[in-house]
Design a protein around this motif. Sequence first.
Motif: not given
Length: 240
Positions: A208, A210, A215, A218, A224, A227, A229, A234
Motif C-alpha cells: 500500500v 502513498g 497513509l 487510511w 482512501t 492511497v 495498492s 485496497l
Amino acid sequence: MTADLPDHPSAVATPEALERETGRLRDTVGRLTPDDLVGPSLCTGWSRGHVVSHLTANALGLADVVRSAVDGADTTMYASEAARDADIEAGAGRSPAEHLDRLTTASRELAGLLSRLTPAHDDATCERTPGGVTVLVRAVPFLRLREVAYHHVDLLHGFAFADLDDRTCAAFLGHELKGLAAADAPPDLVVAAEGYAPVRLEAGGVTVSGAAPALLGWLTRGLTDGVTSDAGDLPHRPEA
C-alpha cells in the motif's frame, strides 16, 4: 537513499509542538457554530461536540496522570470507563463559547503540569482506571499530541493530516506501524510512504503506497484519498 520512519516518535512531542497544535485546534473550535457542533464527525456515533468534549476530558485525565507523578496524588486518569463516557456525553451539548473556554483551560492546566516533569519521573506510571492498564507518565506529551492532531482531523472542519509538519506526520505513521507490527498476528502488508523505506509488517503481502499523511489517514481513519495498492483494490484496513 530513503530514510526510515522515526523509531522514537516521542521526540516530536515537544512543548512547542503541543502548544502549536493545541493552538490550531483552539482556532478551529473557536470557529464552530452551534449547527457545526451537532454535525457528524469522523468518529462513529459522535458529533463534533462529542469530539471537543472528549478532547477536554482527555486533557484533564492526562493532567491527573502527570499530577500523580509530580504531586504524588492518589488518582487515576479516569474514575472508570463509564464515568469517562458519561463526562463526554454530558459535555457534548455545550455552547461554542463553553467548549472553547473549557478546552483552553484544560489544555493550559495540562501544559503547566507537563512543565514540571523531570527525568526523575521517567519510570512513573498511573492507572488509566482503578485496577486497569497503566499509562507511562513520560509518554503523556506524545499521547496528548496524537489526540489533539487526530481528533482535529475528526472535526471535519478544514484540518487534515496533510496540514501536520512532515516530521510529526512521519512520527505518527511510524508509531501506528510499530503497533501493527507488534500485534499477535501482524497484517500481511507492506506500507510504502513516499520518501521513506517501505515497512514490511509480514512476509510477502500487498503493498500500500502513498504520501505519509494519506497513509496515516487510511490506517487510522479509513480515508482512501491518495492511497493505492499493487493489488488494485485496497485491502481491509488493519486494526492495531
